[in-house]
Design an enzyme around this catalytic site. Structure first.
Site, mmCIF file in Angstrom:
data_model
loop_
_atom_site.group_PDB
_atom_site.id
_atom_site.type_symbol
_atom_site.label_atom_id
_atom_site.label_comp_id
_atom_site.label_asym_id
_atom_site.label_seq_id
_atom_site.Cartn_x
_atom_site.Cartn_y
_atom_site.Cartn_z
ATOM 1 N N GLU A 160 30.870 55.630 -27.415
ATOM 2 C CA GLU A 160 29.911 54.818 -26.671
ATOM 3 C C GLU A 160 30.306 54.621 -25.209
ATOM 4 O O GLU A 160 29.530 54.080 -24.425
ATOM 5 C CB GLU A 160 29.803 53.431 -27.329
ATOM 6 C CG GLU A 160 29.080 53.433 -28.655
ATOM 7 C CD GLU A 160 27.589 53.594 -28.509
ATOM 8 O OE1 GLU A 160 26.916 52.601 -28.203
ATOM 9 O OE2 GLU A 160 27.106 54.730 -28.655
ATOM 10 N N SER A 215 27.831 62.675 -29.703
ATOM 11 C CA SER A 215 27.881 61.261 -29.313
ATOM 12 C C SER A 215 27.554 61.118 -27.836
ATOM 13 O O SER A 215 27.568 62.090 -27.071
ATOM 14 C CB SER A 215 29.267 60.680 -29.607
ATOM 15 O OG SER A 215 30.231 61.290 -28.771
ATOM 16 N N HIS A 216 27.288 59.903 -27.405
ATOM 17 C CA HIS A 216 26.894 59.664 -26.020
ATOM 18 C C HIS A 216 27.966 60.115 -25.037
ATOM 19 O O HIS A 216 27.675 60.755 -24.025
ATOM 20 C CB HIS A 216 26.597 58.171 -25.821
ATOM 21 C CG HIS A 216 25.533 57.658 -26.729
ATOM 22 N ND1 HIS A 216 24.383 58.368 -27.008
ATOM 23 C CD2 HIS A 216 25.440 56.507 -27.437
ATOM 24 C CE1 HIS A 216 23.630 57.666 -27.841
ATOM 25 N NE2 HIS A 216 24.247 56.539 -28.128
ATOM 26 N N VAL A 217 29.228 59.792 -25.329
ATOM 27 C CA VAL A 217 30.286 60.151 -24.387
ATOM 28 C C VAL A 217 30.456 61.674 -24.319
ATOM 29 O O VAL A 217 30.757 62.226 -23.253
ATOM 30 C CB VAL A 217 31.616 59.461 -24.760
ATOM 31 C CG1 VAL A 217 32.232 60.044 -26.015
ATOM 32 C CG2 VAL A 217 32.606 59.523 -23.606
#
Length: 1302
Positions: free
Chosen positions: A888, A908-910
């Site tokens: 995140e 994932s977002h990162v």
């Protein structure tokens, strides 16, 4: 009585009693033939003794006495026993008992001195003689061949698996048959034998020899237990903090009194009634609300505690509620009837105002009787209130009053161990209502004591018996807590590991008596032995166990003093320590040479006496506390030391005897199995009122410790290159952990999955290796979470109490860490780390998974968590080595690479933001490689790509600068501000790029264009500008002004005000037209509300809408906009409203492989349940696969799921963020803002062991290929790579959103 016609060898038992007296018991006949006979002989006896006895029926622990069949000379004693004198017969005294009742299982007895009022028992328990049920000479049942084969295999395995000749195989078979027949004669049933030996698939030794070249897993490695029987979920205990799930009655009470400012919730069930206690702060005053679902008159009888939880004082008269009266030492308040929608109850509201009470004790009078908490008072702990009126959060992490009192009473406790254990018993009783945190305080204190950081004795003489009795009271209390408070069992186990068993009566007294006997028998009454004797009489302690062991090693080494001191020093005993005792030991041991053997014999037996009192988890002592001696075990005071068999299965007895005999074996496989089998047999007994309940709990602790130490000892000989062997040991340690932990659901499911891969093992199979690695990755997450839980729960108490007691800082700082390292989890982690490189090699994984492939140079900076530096700006190119990355986070400015040992999802977002920003991002699977990277702190390194791996090398740092290394955006990215269209809700047909974001627009585009087998949920939306319009209404004017002021502060640099902005948005009031518009549009789209909750239903929907709007001010979103130089004020938030598809799986597709950049390959990830675990910060990896666009029918799995949590919900509505700042070219804004369910999802621990996506290849291929095909179709429609989210439900594919792949 006529003699039996069959020839039977009598069972003979020998016991060495006091003063040289011996007891021999001959048992002949059997209960089934009604000819059982027990002959007791006393030898070396100088006076008359009396047998005080009775008999036991099967399954009953009460004594019975014969009716009408009185043995000669027997007299009834208090209607509960018989007393029969021994009769002198030559040089011995004899007594015969004949038993004709076939139901008699055993006789129990003690010996009474006929001349004195003195009793002789077995370690403060009765002697017990079991009566054989069947005649050993009777024909035995036929033993199945496969059972004999299995036993023969185990015999061969115990001999270290030698190459066997056919003759040796025949001998093993004969030995196996003989041993099985012997067990049958001892009363073990054939069913018990089969259960014991055949709980795994059987393969004979001959088969194993033939197939060994094929690497088939030996049958002993394929053992399997029904581990779900061991499942222990954390139950809803006596206290529920605000926000946790609660009962229906609690929900009713909470709703009626208002849930705001709630501090804690407690609920009790007494009979058919329920009591709910809420604590809340109202306008700065602390209120205790007690609710009762009882009809009729009820009275709360209560008081207050000012200094400690055990105190009951009358409350001040100026704070009494209505309908109260004072009585002696208490207040009595009548409950008031409350009638609300949904039910009725009775309530008392106590306003403590701002008074600093510790808590409120109470009981309740109703229906003509008192209601209490299992014999104790109910108790409500009051947390400190700060001047602001808010509850002090520090009180949630420690029980301050308890730790303060421990500190105050330490001066008294250090007088002797008797004082310490008596205080511990008192405080443990008093802190019962504090739950787990109270016991943690006791744990910390006991461990400080056991590790000698506290004084054990100071200026006080105490008898060993008094210490033993104090220990006994304390450990009895802990055992009761273990049974009655399931959630606290792990903490109780930890406490008991630092406390000896103790015992009443003569258990402690023997420490004094037997040292005198040793001195007298071996002529060693002076010197060191006399000094030790004086110490033992003055104040015995666990140090005496070490001293005795040192003396034994001294004697066995041939009187070498260096061996004596080496043993002492290894346990922290120095000359200075010995000299510091109140009765100092300053002399070296000095014995006559001819006394050596006698001293070794006597000190060996004395060591058992010392361990019986001081060593709770020492294995040999723990076993002997539960088992009777074998026939041949004759020695020093044996009869006073060993307990009876008392209800222990024959299988458990066999296992324990094997463990005793083989505990030092070099070959640890069979020993480890027996340790585990012993624990499994003990487990059901631990939760009952078994006569040996406490001893069995100590035994289980000792067995668990032995699993760990045996495995540590066997690591050096482990065959890492032979996977079945290391997997077998992982199974054993994993099972042991399951048995020890309360919250073990995750471990249970991992164990089931582990059995599956163990049974499906195929050498050099990459697919199998990927599945196996996923389980081990999940196990590492579980172990890490457990260590963090210990740190969070235990460390605060250790730090607070440690400082009060003056404990050294290094000891305090590593307290929780050392507890974790001392458990079986640490050795399991070592096994996993050894096996992991083998799996990676088979699975062709290498050391790295490169998530964002970029070659860079930079300076190394090591951090524990990436999130702690996400707002930092680095002035030189930086490579961050981060232990923990959730997925995140934002990547800080100036960072060119993030290397982690964590396992964030590739999607994932990162991960997406790293690829978009051209930042190197990779996971390191090799702990040694990762550790070496941390050692490069401050040095410049280069990161280069080679195939699927990274090559890291040192470089000179003089030429590194951000301008040359950090990529910049090719052109300025801007957000186009959108205006309100004048309507609060839009149907799907009304969506335009000016009114809604890309999520909504893409749903409109796809609907009607994709094939019918790809389903698109119906949708409506709240358009851009609705938030700003609602905020500008007069009803929200004050909030608007407040938010405007806070925004100025945030833009000025005070990012801490972001949370206040979000809180203000959640207080907004909706215009009636908004609710009407949204409801009408949803009905038109045939999107019904999931239930008919009326106003409450809309309130939940409105709250969800506001949360989506408030997510514009998520910290990571604001920081991301600022980094990209986007104007945050131009951001507008539409809300896409969809019916939730409660699917079996959720997936995300990237139609261009983000890892390789291959346009011809689709990459996707899939999780069980809702997709939030895939895109959110949930530990573990999703299942991943790739599929060639020209060959979609054959997807290739690249990784299996290691996520432990799945999210599920009932049919409901989701409100998705849909801003104008997410899908901008060159900027990864996806995932910065929140999507909110109207009804909360439920978190579940996942069981993959029977998941068709894992175990059913055909199902897996079908679903994955259809997901890939859906991705290709949607990419074709848009003409560019797509990022697609969807759901699988009952085999159907649903697409819930799509956007261009960034």
């Amino acid at each position: 009585m006529a003699a039996s016609s069959s020839v039977q060898v009598p069972q003979v038992l020998h016991f060495q009693l006091i003063d040289g007296m011996q007891l021999q018991i001959n048992v002949s006949g059997c209960s089934n033939k009604r000819n059982a006979r027990v002959e007791l002989q006393l030898k070396n006896c100088t006076r008359t003794w009396i047998l005080h006895w009775g008999f036991l029926y099967h399954g009953n622990l009460n004594w019975y006495i014969p009716c009408g069949e009185d043995s000669s000379g027997a007299k009834s004693y208090k209607q509960g026993a018989l007393q029969t004198p021994f009769v002198k017969n030559g040089d011995i005294y004899v007594l015969n008992i004949e038993l004709r009742d076939p139901k008699i299982h055993a006789i129990e007895f003690v010996l009474k001195d006929g001349n004195q009022d003195r009793w002789l028992k077995l370690n403060h328990r009765n002697f017990k003689v079991e009566i054989p049920e069947y005649d050993a000479s009777d024909p035995l049942p036929s033993i199945p061949k496969d059972l004999i084969d299995r036993k023969a295999y185990l015999i061969w395995e115990s001999r270290d698996r030698p190459q066997s000749t056919p003759e040796q195989q025949k001998q093993d078979y004969a030995d196996a048959l003989a041993e099985l027949q012997n067990q049958l004669r001892r009363g073990i049933s054939l069913n018990e034998l089969q259960s014991s030996y055949m709980n795994a698939r059987t393969k004979t030794k001959a088969q194993d020899d033939i197939q060994s070249s094929r690497c088939v897993t030996p049958s002993s490695y394929l053992r399997r237990h029904d581990v779900e029987k061991w499942l222990q979920r954390q139950s809803k205990g006596h206290e529920n903090k605000a926000g946790q799930s609660s009962s229906t009655f609690m929900d009713l009470v909470e709703k009626s009194v208002g849930g705001k400012n709630l501090v804690s919730k407690q609920n009790y069930t007494v009979g058919y009634h329920e009591i709910v206690v809420l604590t809340k702060v109202v306008t700065g005053d602390y209120h205790i609300l007690v609710a009762l679902n009882v009809k009729g008159t009820a009275i709360l009888h209560w008081g207050v505690s000012k200094s400690s939880a055990g105190e009951w004082l009358a409350p001040p008269s100026d704070m009494l509620p209505e309908k109260s009266k004072m009585v002696v030492g208490a207040c009595q308040t009548y409950f008031t009837d409350m009638s609300v929608r949904g039910g009725s109850f009775q309530l008392v509201d106590i306003n403590l105002q701002k008074r600093n009470f510790v808590g409120i004790p109470f009981v309740i009078w109703s229906g003509g009787s008192w209601t209490n908490n299992n014999g104790a008072n109910f108790y409500v702990a009051v947390q400190p209130v700060l001047p602001s009126g808010k509850v002090d959060g520090h009180g949630k992490r420690i029980v301050k009053w308890l730790l303060d009192e421990i500190s105050q009473r330490e001066k008294e406790a250090e007088r002797s161990l008797m004082h310490r254990f008596n205080i511990a018993t008192e405080l443990t009783e008093r802190c019962k209502t504090e739950g787990e945190l109270g016991l943690i305080g006791i744990l910390v204190w006991m461990r400080f004591m056991r590790c000698r950081h506290l004084t054990w004795n100071k200026n006080y003489n105490v008898k060993p018996r008094e210490i033993s009795e104090a220990q006994d009271r304390f450990t009895n209390l802990l055992q009761r807590i273990y049974v009655n408070q399931p959630n606290d069992r792990e903490i109780v186990r930890l406490i008991m590991a630092f406390v000896g068993r103790g015992g009443e009566g003569d258990v402690g007294q023997r420490i004094r008596d037997e040292i005198l006997t040793i001195q007298r028998n071996n002529d060693c009454k002076g010197g060191m032995m006399e000094e030790w004797h004086q110490k033992l009489h003055n104040n015995s302690s666990p140090d005496d166990v070490v001293i005795c062991e040192a003396l034994l090693n001294f004697l066995k080494s041939g009187f070498k003093l260096d061996v004596y001191w080496k043993t002492l020093h290894a346990h922290g005993l120095t000359k200075e320590k010995l000299a510091s005792y109140d009765r100092p030991i300053v002399s070296n041991p000095n014995f006559r040479m001819d006394a050596k053997e006698g001293l070794i014999h006597d000190l060996t037996m004395y060591l058992k006496t010392l361990k019986a009192v001081h060593s709770g988890v020492e294995l040999e002592s723990a076993i002997e506390s539960c088992l009777a001696p074998s026939f041949k075990n004759q020695g020093f005071a044996t009869a006073d030391r060993v307990h009876v068999y008392g209800g222990l299965s024959l299988k458990l007895q066999d296992c324990l005897n094997f463990v005793k005999t083989h505990i030092g074996d070099e070959r640890i496989g069979l020993l480890m199995e027996k340790l585990l089998e012993s624990r499994i047999e003990i487990r059901p007994l631990l939760l009952t009122h078994h006569r040996l309940a406490k001893e069995l709990l100590f035994l289980d602790l000792a067995l668990a410790s032995a699993v760990r130490t045996t495995m540590e000892r066997g690591l050096k000989d482990l065959k890492i290159t032979h996977p079945p062997e290391i997997m077998f040991f992982i199974s054993l340690v994993l099972e042991s952990l399951c048995l020890s932990m309360v919250k073990n659901e995750d471990l249970i499911y991992c164990t089931k999955d582990w059995y599956r891969v163990l049974e499906s093992y195929k050498p050099d199979d990459a697919h199998w290796a990927l599945q196996t690695k996923a389980i081990l990755d999940r196990l590492q997450i579980v172990l890490s979470d457990r260590a963090i839980d210990h740190q969070n729960k235990i460390q605060p108490s250790a730090e607070y109490l440690g400082k009060l007691l003056g404990i050294q800082k290094p000891v305090i700082d590593t307290f929780a860490e050392e507890l974790t390292r001392a458990g079986s989890g640490a050795v399991l982690s070592m096994l996993i780390n050894r096996f992991d490189p083998i799996l990676r090699k088979v699975a062709n994984l290498g050391c790295w998974q490169v998530i964002s492939p970029v070659e860079v140079c930079g300076y190394v900076t090591s951090v524990n968590e990436l999130i702690t530096v996400q707002n930092k700006v680095y002035r030189k190119p930086t490579v961050i080595i981060a232990t923990r990355v959730t997925g995140e986070e934002e990547i800080p400015d100036g960072v060119v690479a993030v290397l982690t040992s964590d396992t964030p999802d590739v999607l994932s977002h990162v991960s997406i933001r790293a690829r978009n920003s051209k930042i190197c991002f990779a996971t390191c699977f090799d702990q040694n490689t990762f550790r070496n990277l941390k050692f490069k702190e401050g040095r410049a390194i280069s990161i280069q790509l080679k195939s699927s791996n990274l090559i890291v090398s040192d470089v000179g740092g003089s030429s590194l600068s951000l301008s040359s290394l950090v990529p910049s955006l090719s052109r300025r990215v801007t957000i186009k501000r959108k205006n309100f269209c004048g309507r609060y809700a839009l149907s799907l047909e009304e969506f335009t790029t000016e009114t809604v974001g890309a999520k909504s627009s893409n749903i409109k585009f796809l609907r009607g264009r994709v094939p019918s087998w790809i389903r698109i949920p119906m949708s409506v939306a709240i358009p851009f500008g609705a938030f700003e319009t609602v905020l500008s209404l007069d009803v929200n004017k004050d909030l608007s002004n407040k938010i405007m002021l806070l925004c100025k502060l945030v833009h000025g640099g005070d990012v801490s005000k972001i949370q206040e902005i979000k809180g203000a948005i959640l207080q907004m009031t909706a215009p009636a037209s908004l609710a009407t518009d949204v409801t009408d549009k949803m009905k038109s789209a045939r999107m019904p509300w999931p239930d008919h909750g009326g106003e409450d239903q809309w309130n939940r929907a409105w709250q969800a809408i506001k949360k989506v709007w408030a997510s514009k001010w998520n910290e990571r979103a604001y920081v991301s906009c600022k980094k990209a130089k986007l104007n945050h004020e131009d951001l507008r938030m539409a809300v896409l409203i969809q019916e939730v598809i409660c699917g079996d799986y959720a997936f995300v597709i990237h139609t261009k492989n983000p890892l390789s950049g291959d346009n011809t390959e689709i990459y996707a990830e899939i999780v069980k349940g809702l997709g939030e675990t895939l895109v959110g910060a949930y530990p573990g990896r999703a299942m991943s696969f790739v599929a060639k666009k020209n060959n979609l029918k054959f997807p290739i799995v690249t990784g299996y799921a290691s996520k432990k949590i799945g999210l599920y919900c009932k049919p409901t509505i989701i409100f998705r963020s849909d801003s104008n700042g997410e899908d901008l070219e060159g900027y990864a804004g996806a995932g910065l803002y929140d999507s909110v369910l109207m009804d909360e999802e439920e978190s579940m621990i996942l069981d993959y062991s029977n998941d068709p996506m894992i175990v059913n290849k055909a199902f897996q291929t079908s679903i994955l290929s259809r997901i890939a095909e859906a991705g290709k179709i949607i990419e074709t429609l848009y003409g560019c790579p797509q990022d697609i989210e969807g759901v699988v439900k009952d085999g159907m594919i649903y697409v819930v959103q799509a956007r261009p792949q960034v």
